[in-house]
Structures are given as structure tokens and as C-alpha cells.
Design an enzyme around this catalytic site. Structure first.
Site, PDB file in Angstrom:
ATOM      1  N   THR A  70      58.194  87.864  57.348  1.00  0.00           N
ATOM      2  CA  THR A  70      58.557  86.462  57.114  1.00  0.00           C
ATOM      3  C   THR A  70      59.237  85.909  58.367  1.00  0.00           C
ATOM      4  OG1 THR A  70      58.830  86.861  54.754  1.00  0.00           O
ATOM      5  CG2 THR A  70      59.900  84.898  55.631  1.00  0.00           C
ATOM      6  N   GLN A 179      49.311  93.024  56.250  1.00  0.00           N
ATOM      7  CA  GLN A 179      48.529  93.826  55.300  1.00  0.00           C
ATOM      8  C   GLN A 179      47.438  94.636  56.000  1.00  0.00           C
ATOM      9  OE1 GLN A 179      49.233  94.398  52.216  1.00  0.00           O
ATOM     10  NE2 GLN A 179      50.623  92.742  51.642  1.00  0.00           N
ATOM     11  N   SER A 197      55.325  94.243  59.339  1.00  0.00           N
ATOM     12  CA  SER A 197      56.510  94.548  58.550  1.00  0.00           C
ATOM     13  C   SER A 197      56.615  96.040  58.267  1.00  0.00           C
ATOM     14  CB  SER A 197      56.408  93.772  57.235  1.00  0.00           C
ATOM     15  OG  SER A 197      57.561  93.962  56.478  1.00  0.00           O
ATOM     16  N   HIS A 199      58.174  97.644  55.701  1.00  0.00           N
ATOM     17  CA  HIS A 199      58.142  98.150  54.331  1.00  0.00           C
ATOM     18  C   HIS A 199      56.749  98.174  53.698  1.00  0.00           C
ATOM     19  CE1 HIS A 199      57.949  94.343  51.901  1.00  0.00           C
ATOM     20  NE2 HIS A 199      58.427  93.822  53.011  1.00  0.00           N
ATOM     21  N   THR A 235      72.914  92.796  67.631  1.00  0.00           N
ATOM     22  CA  THR A 235      72.901  94.254  67.754  1.00  0.00           C
ATOM     23  C   THR A 235      71.625  94.828  67.153  1.00  0.00           C
ATOM     24  OG1 THR A 235      75.290  94.236  67.546  1.00  0.00           O
ATOM     25  CG2 THR A 235      74.191  96.353  67.166  1.00  0.00           C
ATOM     26  N   CYS A 321      55.493  87.617  46.642  1.00  0.00           N
ATOM     27  CA  CYS A 321      56.313  86.462  47.030  1.00  0.00           C
ATOM     28  C   CYS A 321      55.910  85.191  46.292  1.00  0.00           C
ATOM     29  CB  CYS A 321      56.218  86.233  48.528  1.00  0.00           C
ATOM     30  SG  CYS A 321      56.552  87.710  49.445  1.00  0.00           S
TER      31      CYS A 321
END
Ligand code: PMP
Length: 375
Positions: A70, A179, A197, A199, A235, A321
């Protein structure tokens, strides 16, 4: 438990988890600090980035860590739009994007950018003639996902790039590859910007990447004090970065073998569903097997998801989502409102087993018979 929602998120692999723990314990320094603990962390950060760069055949400086796809999508679209405002205000996206892309487009529209939606055919493939017609002198950006998150349609990015660049060489091409990574081979040289991403590839939640070709300029959307990384100051989350790098390395193992196995599971489910006259299979010749979408025309999707959940089977209605809303991708491909409102997404993994799928199909039959009869 039978988990069939791998496209919403994946469990973290144990190897990746080991890296998170080890790096959290052993690398306490801030990679921006100049003392030896900082240098130790910076060295690990650099080596993690180099390994990702090596896998994708790009340079480490072209990789920017984010909190997930995102944020990568925001950084890419808003950053490119603002950086190229003087050249034009026209942006093209497909009708098969993740909701985050549409929300960003709404925001850009409110800033005065003009958004066009390129057509696709009944197989979900981008309409090349329409794309050619849409790219104009003032088109600064095109965003088309590599693999759609609801129906799994895969786009030929290389060909799409050629069409865009032929019409306007200066138009930036972004692809949401969230994806695609870990499911199919990707080539970052097909695009100027790419989102990913952690995850979705058995890595941790809260980490993602933006690939930015060195020729592309973006206006930062996050401002801070770290000089070295002006697009994403702050950081660096080293345990997340090092483990994400590991997840990318693991995700690219055995892609073909995994796809072959997943395809067998996918076909087994499709064959099973075909016996039901009120179930439509939302699968096109460009759908990858990892994502299987069906419409239960005589049952409410959400009711069905919750019924299956009671049997510890986990599915989605559409992309996580946009749960509860209609599937924009099914609508874009089949142009059928009822079909788009009744979708179930079954997403598979190399971790899925034949036994799980057999059990899933048994539970499916039981719950479907109950709910369809109720109606
Ligand atoms: N793009 C696509 C294609 C996705 O499937 C998702 C996750 N549903 C996202 C973007 C958002 O990813 P993240 O959760 O990492 O922000």
C-alpha cells in the site's frame, strides 16, 4: 484448520522467523549510527539489500523499503505524479487494480490529475489498442498490476511497456507486483517502478519494497532527516528487512514445481465446482492457479465464508482489503453485477495439501447444500 486465503496473507516461514529473532537479538544498533553497533547493523542492511538486488538483477540503490505494498503504491503514484506535474497531468490505470491504487487515484484526481481506465477483454487481458489510444503527450504515468488479486489474471508487462514507450517514451510505467512475487517469474526491467509486500511471500507483515529505476524521479511523500534515503527516511527496521530479504530468496525457489502442484489442486476444485449449475468459475486463460475465484449465485458470499469458518476453513469474498464489497475485477471482466457480488476467492499455496483440498470440498458440499436450500 484449512487455510485457503494465502493471497490475503501468508504465514511466516520458520526460516524467516529465525532471522527476525536472531537479528532482533543480535543487531541492536541503529543502521544510521556511526559507532560500531550502527556499522554492524548497516553492514547487514546493505548485504540484505544486495541479495535482493542480485535476485532481481537491479542495483541496490533502486530498492526502497516501505511498510508494504500500500505504501509502495502511494510512494510510486503520488511521487511520480508530483514529480512530473510540469510535463502533464494524465494517468492511466487498469480496471483490475488493488483498491489501494483506486484510492490513490481518487486523491490524485482531487489534486487536479486526470485518470483514465484502460479497457480489458473478457479474458482480463489489457486492451492494447485502447492503451495505445489513451497514451498521449501529457500522460505521465501508467499503472497496471502484474497479477490481479481477485481473479489472478496475469498481464504481459513487457508488451505493455513497449506499447506505452512507443507512444510516449517519457511515460513512467508502474506495476503492482504484490501478487506476482513468489508465484511467477518477474522481470523488473519490464517496468520503471514496482511494488511488493513481505507478507504475501511468507515474510513478515509491515515490510515492503518499491523498485525505482534510477532514471525515475519521485517527490517524497514522507519527510525526515535521514540524508541517505530521502524517499523513506527514518530508522530502517532491520529485523523486518533482513527477514524480508530471506523470504524473497526462499520465494524464488522451485517456482515452476510449486506452480505445477498448485495447478493440480486448482483443477481439482474447478472440476468439482462444475457440477453445480449455479456456481460460475471466474477463471480466464490468463489466471494463475494460485488464485481461484468462483461466484455462488444462489448464496450470499459473506454468509458462506462464515459458515465455512465454523468448520475452520478460511476463504475470502474478494481481496481482503475490500471484503464485503463487490469484486471490481469480476465486474471488469464479466460485466455482470450479480456475478461480481457473489464471489468467493480460494487462494492456494505450495503448503496446501491434497488432503486439505479433499476435506475442503466435502465441507463445501455440506455448507453449500444447506445454504442454497435455505434460499
Ligand atoms: N496490492 C495488491 C495486488 C495486493 O494484493 C495487496 C494486498 N491485499 C496490496 C497491494 C496491499 O499490500 P499491503 O498489505 O502490503 O499493504
Amino acid at each position: 484448520m484449512i487455510y485457503l486465503d494465502y493471497s490475503a496473507t501468508t504465514p511466516v516461514s520458520y526460516d524467516v522467523l529465525d532471522t527476525i529473532t536472531k537479528v532482533t537479538k543480535e543487531y541492536i544498533g541503529n543502521a544510521n549510527s556511526i559507532h560500531s553497533l550502527g556499522v554492524k547493523s548497516k553492514n547487514l542492511l546493505d548485504s540484505a539489500t544486495e541479495q535482493i538486488a542480485h535476485i532481481f538483477n537491479v542495483s541496490p540503490g533502486e530498492l526502497i523499503y516501505t511498510s508494504g505494498a500500500t505504501e509502495s503504491n502511494n510512494m510510486a503514484l503520488i511521487g511520480a505524479a508530483l514529480a512530473n506535474r510540469k510535463k502533464g497531468n494524465h494517468i492511466i490505470v487498469s480496471k483490475l487494480e488493488h483498491p489501494s491504487i483506486y484510492h490513490i487515484c481518487d486523491y490524485l484526481q482531487s489534486l487536479g490529475f486526470e485518470i483514465s481506465y484502460v479497457k480489458n477483454d473478457r479474458e482480463g487481458l489489457i486492451d492494447f489498442d485502447d492503451l495505445k489510444r489513451l497514451v498521449k503527450e501529457n500522460t505521465i504515468l501508467v499503472s497496471i498490476c502484474a497479477v490481479n488479486s481477485e481473479v489472478g489474471v496475469r498481464q504481459p508487462l513487457k508488451m505493455i511497456r513497449q506499447i506505452i514507450k512507443k507512444e510516449n517514451f517519457g511515460t513512467i510505467f508502474h506495476s503492482d507486483m504484490t501478487q506476482a512475487i513468489g508465484k511467477i517469474p518477474v522481470n523488473l526491467h519490464d517496468v520503471d517502478l514496482a511494488s511488493m509486500s513481505g507478507h504475501k511471500i511468507y515474510g513478515p507483515k509491515g515490510i515492503g519494497l518499491l523498485y525505482k529505476n534510477s532514471n525515475v524521479n519521485l517527490v517524497p511523500i514522507i519527510h525526515g532527516s535521514t540524508k541517505e534515503n530521502n524517499l523513506r527516511p527514518g530508522t530502517p527496521p532491520l529485523p523486518l528487512i533482513a527477514s524480508f530479504s530471506k523470504a524473497i530468496r526462499l520465494a524464488n525457489n522451485d517456482l515452476e514445481k510449486r506452480e505445477h502442484f498448485i495447478n493440480l489442486l486448482n483443477e481439482k476444485i474447478v472440476k468439482h465446482m462444475q457440477k453445480y449449475p449455479h456456481i460460475l468459475i471466474n477463471k480466464t486463460k490468463y489466471s494463475i492457479p494460485h488464485i481461484l475465484n468462483i461466484s455462488l449465485m444462489d448464496v450470499m458470499s459473506e454468509t458462506f465464508i462464515h459458515a465455512m469458518e465454523k468448520k475452520e476453513v478460511y476463504l475470502s469474498t474478494n481481496t481482503a482489503c475490500a471484503s464485503g464489497e463487490l469484486s471490481t475485477s469480476v465486474m471488469a471482466i464479466y460485466n455482470d453485477l450479480a456475478r461480481a457480488k457473489h464471489t468467493i476467492r480460494i487462494s492456494l499455496s505450495h503448503l496446501s495439501t491434497t488432503d486439505e483440498i479433499n476435506k475442503f470440498l466435502t465441507y463445501f458440499d455440506e455448507e453449500y447444500a444447506k445454504l442454497a436450500n435455505l434460499k
